[in-house]
Scaffold this motif. Structure first.
Motif, mmCIF file in Angstrom:
data_model
loop_
_atom_site.group_PDB
_atom_site.id
_atom_site.type_symbol
_atom_site.label_atom_id
_atom_site.label_comp_id
_atom_site.label_asym_id
_atom_site.label_seq_id
_atom_site.Cartn_x
_atom_site.Cartn_y
_atom_site.Cartn_z
ATOM 1 N N THR A 31 5.096 5.309 16.910
ATOM 2 C CA THR A 31 5.292 3.889 17.222
ATOM 3 C C THR A 31 5.589 3.643 18.699
ATOM 4 O O THR A 31 5.867 2.505 19.081
ATOM 5 C CB THR A 31 6.453 3.314 16.389
ATOM 6 O OG1 THR A 31 7.656 4.015 16.716
ATOM 7 C CG2 THR A 31 6.181 3.419 14.903
ATOM 8 N N ARG A 97 -0.232 2.323 4.002
ATOM 9 C CA ARG A 97 -0.781 2.484 5.355
ATOM 10 C C ARG A 97 -2.303 2.298 5.408
ATOM 11 O O ARG A 97 -2.806 1.589 6.303
ATOM 12 C CB ARG A 97 -0.394 3.853 5.912
ATOM 13 C CG ARG A 97 -0.815 4.090 7.357
ATOM 14 C CD ARG A 97 -0.396 5.480 7.823
ATOM 15 N NE ARG A 97 1.043 5.575 7.889
ATOM 16 C CZ ARG A 97 1.768 5.273 8.965
ATOM 17 N NH1 ARG A 97 1.154 4.848 10.058
ATOM 18 N NH2 ARG A 97 3.076 5.388 8.954
ATOM 19 N N VAL A 100 -3.106 -1.413 5.351
ATOM 20 C CA VAL A 100 -2.799 -2.060 6.624
ATOM 21 C C VAL A 100 -3.865 -1.709 7.662
ATOM 22 O O VAL A 100 -4.292 -2.558 8.451
ATOM 23 C CB VAL A 100 -1.399 -1.639 7.118
ATOM 24 C CG1 VAL A 100 -1.106 -2.239 8.490
ATOM 25 C CG2 VAL A 100 -0.328 -2.074 6.128
ATOM 26 N N ALA A 104 -6.335 -4.295 9.654
ATOM 27 C CA ALA A 104 -6.378 -4.324 11.111
ATOM 28 C C ALA A 104 -7.812 -4.162 11.614
ATOM 29 O O ALA A 104 -8.219 -4.813 12.586
ATOM 30 C CB ALA A 104 -5.489 -3.229 11.682
ATOM 31 N N ARG A 161 -5.056 0.179 17.879
ATOM 32 C CA ARG A 161 -5.008 -0.201 16.472
ATOM 33 C C ARG A 161 -4.108 0.752 15.689
ATOM 34 O O ARG A 161 -3.323 0.332 14.841
ATOM 35 C CB ARG A 161 -6.419 -0.205 15.888
ATOM 36 C CG ARG A 161 -6.515 -0.842 14.502
ATOM 37 C CD ARG A 161 -7.946 -0.893 14.019
ATOM 38 N NE ARG A 161 -8.777 -1.555 15.010
ATOM 39 C CZ ARG A 161 -10.011 -1.172 15.325
ATOM 40 N NH1 ARG A 161 -10.531 -0.118 14.739
ATOM 41 N NH2 ARG A 161 -10.702 -1.825 16.225
ATOM 42 N N PHE A 164 -0.640 -0.201 16.421
ATOM 43 C CA PHE A 164 -0.292 -1.433 15.708
ATOM 44 C C PHE A 164 0.048 -1.144 14.244
ATOM 45 O O PHE A 164 1.064 -1.608 13.715
ATOM 46 C CB PHE A 164 -1.458 -2.416 15.792
ATOM 47 C CG PHE A 164 -1.304 -3.616 14.904
ATOM 48 C CD1 PHE A 164 -0.466 -4.658 15.253
ATOM 49 C CD2 PHE A 164 -2.005 -3.698 13.699
ATOM 50 C CE1 PHE A 164 -0.316 -5.766 14.427
ATOM 51 C CE2 PHE A 164 -1.862 -4.800 12.870
ATOM 52 C CZ PHE A 164 -1.020 -5.838 13.238
ATOM 53 N N VAL A 165 -0.789 -0.329 13.582
ATOM 54 C CA VAL A 165 -0.549 0.007 12.177
ATOM 55 C C VAL A 165 0.768 0.763 12.031
ATOM 56 O O VAL A 165 1.574 0.481 11.137
ATOM 57 C CB VAL A 165 -1.725 0.838 11.616
ATOM 58 C CG1 VAL A 165 -1.378 1.385 10.227
ATOM 59 C CG2 VAL A 165 -2.986 -0.005 11.557
ATOM 60 N N ARG A 167 3.370 0.667 13.935
ATOM 61 C CA ARG A 167 4.509 -0.214 14.184
ATOM 62 C C ARG A 167 4.758 -1.170 13.020
ATOM 63 O O ARG A 167 5.908 -1.448 12.671
ATOM 64 C CB ARG A 167 4.290 -0.992 15.475
ATOM 65 C CG ARG A 167 4.479 -0.130 16.710
ATOM 66 C CD ARG A 167 4.230 -0.897 17.989
ATOM 67 N NE ARG A 167 4.570 -0.096 19.163
ATOM 68 C CZ ARG A 167 4.396 -0.485 20.424
ATOM 69 N NH1 ARG A 167 3.854 -1.693 20.663
ATOM 70 N NH2 ARG A 167 4.738 0.308 21.422
ATOM 71 N N VAL A 168 3.688 -1.657 12.432
ATOM 72 C CA VAL A 168 3.855 -2.549 11.275
ATOM 73 C C VAL A 168 4.511 -1.794 10.114
ATOM 74 O O VAL A 168 5.503 -2.242 9.533
ATOM 75 C CB VAL A 168 2.499 -3.133 10.837
ATOM 76 C CG1 VAL A 168 2.624 -3.823 9.477
ATOM 77 C CG2 VAL A 168 2.004 -4.124 11.879
ATOM 78 N N VAL A 169 3.957 -0.620 9.787
ATOM 79 C CA VAL A 169 4.508 0.157 8.678
ATOM 80 C C VAL A 169 5.912 0.657 9.013
ATOM 81 O O VAL A 169 6.833 0.571 8.196
ATOM 82 C CB VAL A 169 3.580 1.342 8.327
ATOM 83 C CG1 VAL A 169 4.202 2.209 7.238
ATOM 84 C CG2 VAL A 169 2.217 0.830 7.872
ATOM 85 N N GLY A 171 8.102 -0.601 11.106
ATOM 86 C CA GLY A 171 9.052 -1.706 11.102
ATOM 87 C C GLY A 171 9.456 -2.107 9.696
ATOM 88 O O GLY A 171 10.635 -2.374 9.421
ATOM 89 N N ALA A 172 8.476 -2.146 8.785
ATOM 90 C CA ALA A 172 8.785 -2.480 7.397
ATOM 91 C C ALA A 172 9.667 -1.416 6.754
ATOM 92 O O ALA A 172 10.603 -1.724 6.005
ATOM 93 C CB ALA A 172 7.487 -2.645 6.603
#
Length: 432
Positions: A31, A97, A100, A104, A161, A164-165, A167-169, A171-172
């Motif tokens: 991340t 993942r 997501v 993306a 990308r 981004f994936v 960081r999204v996963v 963060g969740a």
């Protein structure tokens, strides 16, 4: 045996390290963009967490100064709970993942403009008239619109990308773990809630119908749960106005010297037929003999393999099985032999596994704790495999067993899927 212990320790530490490396890789390395400040901070957290955890264990077991146990306990044991739920959330994150990632990719594909072939007018000389300048006639020439540039967009965007994936996963995952641990901590520090259970007993006389026993176990006063928590427990018990109070073990995690002031509110317990105490396994880690005398000074009656006759029923108590190493184990014969078997007998025994001896001695109802209801899901499955009853009321032949989830917590002051309780057991006569 020493070699086996070392091998097991190495395997456990190896697995522990591997799990932390996996969590660091997903939550820190994947991340962040290179070795910057964010990666250094994240790496520091994943190093400090397990170090504080082992230091907290060592301080508690080694009898370190109480202030040091308190200093290390909160961050160290909280890391244990956080690491558990980070790992579980990461495993769930691996499942989502790919979804997501596809979302993306679709979003990126929709954002890239489709460049159509362009029409370019190329000048071409034409015959010139007399006295006129040379004219250029337009000719339409079709040229491709740099397809290489279009093809290179996904390749160039792919590292971004992936970031981004991740960081999204990530963060969740972090939000889910922190939220779970935070809510579980709140559930402990706010104090236990009251639970009510009715237990019909065949031999209980009509006059004892409605007799109420407040059952509390596993308070675990220690470096993190102190005097304030003990006061909450006492206030909650007294609010139920019980006929009898049963403290069924694991009152403390520490010495009388360190925790005597924290246990002082127990002197305010109020019940018509008194308050009674039996040892749990943690008392034998903390100086059981000293604690038995301490609770006696606070007004509780210890039942060390002993029995007392109350109006309408007998109340017995046995030591915890952990006392066997000190020659102070449970003695059911001493506690239950030579009694009037026509009278109802209620037994206080810390661990549910003691139900097998209780059955042999004709106990009507055993009150226990010890399991914490698993405390931290999914550890309830482990606790259920190790105990005949995880929590609640169950019947074993003519003997009934009630297991409380406990009021406090051991290790991290966190409960997930196993809320703390103080149970009011109301005895019911079948003759009423």
């Amino acid at each position: 045996m020493a070699i086996v212990f070392v091998l097991v320790a190495v395997l456990v530490l190896g697995a522990f390290g591997a799990l932390h490396w996996y969590a660091w890789r997903r939550l820190v390395r994947d991340t962040t963009r290179g070795p910057g400040l964010a990666r250094r901070v994240g790496t520091g957290v994943f190093i400090a967490g397990p170090v504080l955890l082992f230091a907290a264990f060592a301080a508690e077991r080694g009898g370190a100064p109480f202030w040091l146990q308190q200093t290390l306990g909160w961050p160290g044991f909280m890391w244990l709970a956080l690491a558990l739920y980070l790992l579980l959330a990461l495993l769930a994150g691996e499942v989502v993942r790919p979804l997501v990632r596809r979302l993306a990719e679709r979003r990126a594909g929709a954002a890239v403009p489709v460049v159509a072939p362009s029409e370019v007018r190329k000048p071409e000389p034409v015959p010139a008239g007399a006295g006129e300048p040379e004219q250029v006639a337009p000719e339409t020439v079709t040229e491709p619109s740099v397809p290489a540039a279009v093809d290179s967009v996904p390749a160039a965007a792919d590292p971004s990308r992936r970031l981004f994936v991740s960081r999204v996963v990530g963060g969740a995952v972090a939000a889910a773990a922190v939220g779970t641990v935070g809510y579980g901590t709140y559930g402990v520090v706010r104090g236990p809630r009251i639970k009510r259970v009715t237990v019909p007993l065949a031999k209980l006389p009509r006059a004892a119908h409605g007799f109420r026993i407040a059952v509390v176990s596993d308070i675990h006063l220690g470096p993190m749960l102190g005097r304030g928590f003990a006061q909450k427990v006492v206030d909650t018990i007294n609010s139920t106005q019980p006929d009898l109070i049963a403290v069924v073990g694991d009152l403390v995690d520490g010495s009388v010297k360190d925790l005597g002031p924290a246990a002082a509110p127990l002197a305010d317990l109020k019940a018509r037929h008194g308050s009674f105490f039996v040892t749990g396994n943690h008392e034998y880690f903390s100086g059981a003999e000293q604690w038995v005398e301490k609770v006696r000074d606070l007004g509780l009656t210890p039942l060390e393999n002993d029995r007392t006759e109350l109006p309408y029923l007998d109340l017995a108590g046995v030591n915890d099985v952990a006392g066997e190493d000190e020659g102070q184990g449970p003695d059911f014969k001493k506690a239950l032999a030579d009694r009037d078997t026509s009278r109802t007998v209620v037994l206080l025994a810390h661990q549910p596994v003691q139900i097998h001896d209780a059955i042999d001695y004709g106990v009507d109802l055993q009150l226990s704790g010890h399991t914490h209801g698993g405390q931290l899901w999914p550890m309830n499955y482990v606790a259920q495999a190790a105990n005949p009853t995880l929590a609640g009321l169950e019947r074993y032949g003519d003997t009934q067993l009630y297991v409380s989830r406990g009021a406090g917590a051991w290790g991290p002051p966190v409960r997930v899927g196993a809320p703390s309780d103080i149970t009011v057991v109301e005895l019911a006569s079948r003759k009423a």
